[in-house]
Write a protein that holds these residues in place. Structure first.
Motif, PDB file in Angstrom:
ATOM      1  N   GLU A  38       0.810  -1.217   0.000  1.00 20.93           N
ATOM      2  CA  GLU A  38       0.000   0.000   0.000  1.00 20.93           C
ATOM      3  C   GLU A  38       0.845   1.270   0.000  1.00 20.93           C
ATOM      4  N   VAL A  39       2.172   1.158   0.183  1.00 19.95           N
ATOM      5  CA  VAL A  39       2.998   2.365   0.236  1.00 19.95           C
ATOM      6  C   VAL A  39       3.028   3.046  -1.129  1.00 19.95           C
ATOM      7  N   THR A  40       3.106   4.371  -1.121  1.00 19.43           N
ATOM      8  CA  THR A  40       3.156   5.129  -2.377  1.00 19.43           C
ATOM      9  C   THR A  40       4.500   5.813  -2.592  1.00 19.43           C
ATOM     10  N   GLY A  41       5.350   5.792  -1.575  1.00 20.22           N
ATOM     11  CA  GLY A  41       6.669   6.390  -1.714  1.00 20.22           C
ATOM     12  C   GLY A  41       7.652   5.769  -0.756  1.00 20.22           C
ATOM     13  N   VAL A  42       8.933   5.728  -1.156  1.00 24.06           N
ATOM     14  CA  VAL A  42       9.994   5.186  -0.307  1.00 24.06           C
ATOM     15  C   VAL A  42      11.158   6.172  -0.306  1.00 24.06           C
ATOM     16  N   PHE A  43      11.656   6.506   0.877  1.00 23.85           N
ATOM     17  CA  PHE A  43      12.821   7.365   1.002  1.00 23.85           C
ATOM     18  C   PHE A  43      14.032   6.494   1.299  1.00 23.85           C
ATOM     19  N   ALA A  44      15.052   6.586   0.447  1.00 22.26           N
ATOM     20  CA  ALA A  44      16.293   5.822   0.604  1.00 22.26           C
ATOM     21  C   ALA A  44      17.455   6.818   0.474  1.00 22.26           C
ATOM     22  N   PRO A  45      17.924   7.400   1.583  1.00 25.23           N
ATOM     23  CA  PRO A  45      18.816   8.547   1.537  1.00 25.23           C
ATOM     24  C   PRO A  45      20.297   8.262   1.305  1.00 25.23           C
ATOM     25  N   TYR A  46      20.592   7.353   0.400  1.00 26.98           N
ATOM     26  CA  TYR A  46      21.961   7.047  -0.029  1.00 26.98           C
ATOM     27  C   TYR A  46      21.790   6.360  -1.374  1.00 26.98           C
ATOM     28  N   ASP A  47      22.578   6.743  -2.364  1.00 22.03           N
ATOM     29  CA  ASP A  47      22.257   6.292  -3.717  1.00 22.03           C
ATOM     30  C   ASP A  47      22.325   4.780  -3.893  1.00 22.03           C
ATOM     31  N   GLU A  48      23.214   4.091  -3.184  1.00 21.32           N
ATOM     32  CA  GLU A  48      23.237   2.637  -3.315  1.00 21.32           C
ATOM     33  C   GLU A  48      21.981   2.012  -2.709  1.00 21.32           C
ATOM     34  N   LEU A  49      21.489   2.593  -1.620  1.00 22.31           N
ATOM     35  CA  LEU A  49      20.213   2.132  -1.061  1.00 22.31           C
ATOM     36  C   LEU A  49      19.074   2.422  -2.034  1.00 22.31           C
ATOM     37  N   ALA A  50      19.140   3.583  -2.678  1.00 27.17           N
ATOM     38  CA  ALA A  50      18.091   3.947  -3.640  1.00 27.17           C
ATOM     39  C   ALA A  50      18.100   3.005  -4.843  1.00 27.17           C
ATOM     40  N   LYS A  94       3.138   2.781  -9.171  1.00 26.49           N
ATOM     41  CA  LYS A  94       2.460   3.114  -7.925  1.00 26.49           C
ATOM     42  C   LYS A  94       3.396   3.681  -6.858  1.00 26.49           C
ATOM     43  N   VAL A  95       4.628   3.174  -6.816  1.00 30.25           N
ATOM     44  CA  VAL A  95       5.569   3.538  -5.756  1.00 30.25           C
ATOM     45  C   VAL A  95       6.677   4.434  -6.310  1.00 30.25           C
ATOM     46  N   LYS A  96       6.847   5.608  -5.735  1.00 30.62           N
ATOM     47  CA  LYS A  96       7.907   6.524  -6.124  1.00 30.62           C
ATOM     48  C   LYS A  96       9.072   6.401  -5.152  1.00 30.62           C
ATOM     49  N   VAL A  97      10.288   6.481  -5.699  1.00 32.13           N
ATOM     50  CA  VAL A  97      11.499   6.372  -4.886  1.00 32.13           C
ATOM     51  C   VAL A  97      12.178   7.730  -4.809  1.00 32.13           C
ATOM     52  N   PHE A  98      12.575   8.111  -3.602  1.00 28.66           N
ATOM     53  CA  PHE A  98      13.258   9.376  -3.361  1.00 28.66           C
ATOM     54  C   PHE A  98      14.608   9.050  -2.734  1.00 28.66           C
ATOM     55  N   GLY A  99      15.680   9.402  -3.412  1.00 29.53           N
ATOM     56  CA  GLY A  99      17.017   9.008  -2.963  1.00 29.53           C
ATOM     57  C   GLY A  99      17.860  10.171  -2.511  1.00 29.53           C
ATOM     58  N   ALA A 100      19.188   9.975  -2.545  1.00 30.13           N
ATOM     59  CA  ALA A 100      20.150  11.025  -2.234  1.00 30.13           C
ATOM     60  C   ALA A 100      21.456  10.664  -2.931  1.00 30.13           C
ATOM     61  N   ASP A 101      22.284  11.679  -3.181  1.00 26.25           N
ATOM     62  CA  ASP A 101      23.546  11.552  -3.902  1.00 26.25           C
ATOM     63  C   ASP A 101      23.286  11.489  -5.410  1.00 26.25           C
ATOM     64  N   VAL A 102      24.342  11.721  -6.181  1.00 25.91           N
ATOM     65  CA  VAL A 102      24.183  11.700  -7.635  1.00 25.91           C
ATOM     66  C   VAL A 102      25.495  11.277  -8.272  1.00 25.91           C
ATOM     67  N   SER A 103      25.388  10.481  -9.326  1.00 27.59           N
ATOM     68  CA  SER A 103      26.545  10.003 -10.077  1.00 27.59           C
ATOM     69  C   SER A 103      26.066   9.647 -11.477  1.00 27.59           C
ATOM     70  N   ASN A 104      26.992   9.231 -12.341  1.00 27.24           N
ATOM     71  CA  ASN A 104      26.599   8.810 -13.689  1.00 27.24           C
ATOM     72  C   ASN A 104      25.566   7.694 -13.642  1.00 27.24           C
ATOM     73  N   ALA A 105      25.844   6.676 -12.822  1.00 22.18           N
ATOM     74  CA  ALA A 105      24.921   5.538 -12.737  1.00 22.18           C
ATOM     75  C   ALA A 105      23.569   5.966 -12.185  1.00 22.18           C
ATOM     76  N   ASP A 106      23.570   6.891 -11.218  1.00 22.04           N
ATOM     77  CA  ASP A 106      22.304   7.373 -10.663  1.00 22.04           C
ATOM     78  C   ASP A 106      21.480   8.078 -11.727  1.00 22.04           C
TER      79      ASP A 106
END
Length: 365
Positions: free
Chosen positions: A237-249, A264-276
């Motif tokens: 039932e979740v509509t969003g997930v916060f994963a505050p490190y890019d490998e976790l994201a 249905k589920v949006k992911v919100f991360g942190a950090d940025v790189s080419n792969a991200d």
């Protein structure tokens, strides 16, 4: 991270794409295997101060882990800047083995290095060695490491503002009282700081946290897929997930896609790189927002900070690198595919004016 810190830079972050296979390597050239174009060094116009006026300066870089796209780019920036400064840089990579990092730090202390840069690490294992280095008269600069030792220079990303920037987007996208998931790990200073902002925003938005999972390993993204998948099975039932490190994201994104919940589920991360960037802009990607610094520019700026400290010109005990919010919509609208293009679109990522002097050849992007 500190407790250990991640990039988030990152915690850095702070691990899925590649392990650095040698625990310690002599290094003066930046690697070119990240798809990240290194900037040319700007010419130095001033006279080099001591000890740089006497030739190569021996510096050690002791890393908790150099694995993952973010950390590879961070390391490349550090190596490029060291080469431009005439630094003889020895790189130690503990490959996420905290006991080995303490041993590496001990080796660096006994190597004759005039300065030691410590990239992430747990105080429980490295604090005694930090104290030894300072007592021996070695200049110590830490990145994303919490330490109270007097004389140590601390450098870090602004983790609180990074988390807030992403969570502002999450609040706009999900609205109040949404059911959400959380992927994070306690004990890492960068992630703990981001967690503080999460707890505040969780209450402010009335979000209902349905699960919290997560772990950091030498293959963080891969190892979190089953954890998040199991959580999503129990809490679809979740509509969003916060994963505050890019490998976790990254692991969260793969889990959402494996469960076919990307609509249905949006992911919100942190950090940025080419792969991200590639993962955020991919078709049907649920990763809609992140925030971060340029890892290559941060690595270079940390080395410049150490150089200024060695020359007696830094004049402060801490340096902070501001983060920039980045959305999936922005990346797609600007047709951004890599960090070079992102730097052009977001000049705020450029740290060329941070920790610099006229005698320093600056390689920040």
């Amino acid at each position: 991270m500190s407790r250990a810190r991640l990039p988030l830079a990152a915690l850095s972050l702070a691990s899925v794409s590649a392990l650095v296979l040698s625990g310690c390597s002599q290094s003066t050239d930046a690697s070119t295997n990240t798809g990240d174009t290194a900037a040319s060094a700007s010419a130095a116009t001033g006279k080099k101060p001591a000890p740089f006026s006497a030739g190569a300066v021996k510096v050690a870089l002791v890393r908790q882990s150099g694995a993952g796209d973010y950390f590879e780019q961070w390391g490349n920036g550090a190596k490029s800047q060291a080469k431009a400064l005439g630094i003889d840089l020895t790189v130690y990579d503990a490959q996420a083995d905290n006991a080995k990092q303490a041993t590496d730090l001990s080796s660096a202390i006994n190597s004759g290095a005039q300065a030691i840069i410590i990239d992430h690490g747990f105080p429980a294992t490295i604090q005694p060695e930090i104290d030894k280095a300072v007592k021996k008269g070695i200049k110590v600069v830490v990145y994303d490491v919490e330490t109270s030792t007097k004389g140590v220079v601390s450098t870090e990303q602004d983790d609180a503002s990074m988390a807030q920037a992403v969570l502002d987007v999450m609040a706009k996208d999900l609205g109040k009282n949404a059911k959400v998931g959380y992927v994070n790990v306690a004990g890492y200073a960068a992630l703990d700081k981001r967690n503080t902002v999460w707890a505040k925003e969780l209450a402010a938005q009335g979000w209902k946290q349905q699960f919290k999972v997560g772990k950091v390993t030498d293959s963080t993204a891969t190892d979190n897929v089953p954890l998040v998948s199991a959580a999503l099975t129990q809490h679809a039932e979740v509509t969003g997930v916060f994963a505050p490190y890019d490998e976790l994201a990254k692991g969260t994104v793969l889990a959402v896609q494996n469960k076919k919940l990307q609509d249905k589920v949006k992911v919100f991360g942190a950090d940025v790189s080419n792969a991200d960037i590639q993962q955020m802009t991919a078709a049907d990607s649920p990763w809609v927002a992140t925030a971060g610094t340029d890892p290559s520019a941060v690595g270079a700026a940390v080395v410049r900070t150490a150089a200024l400290e060695l020359a007696g010109q830094l004049g402060k005990s801490s340096v902070e690198f501001p983060a920039v919010a980045i959305t999936q919509d922005f990346l797609r609208e600007k047709k951004i595919e890599n960090m070079d293009q992102l730097r052009q679109a977001l000049p705020a990522l450029n740290l060329s004016q941070v920790s610099t002097a006229d005698w320093i050849s600056n390689v920040a992007h």
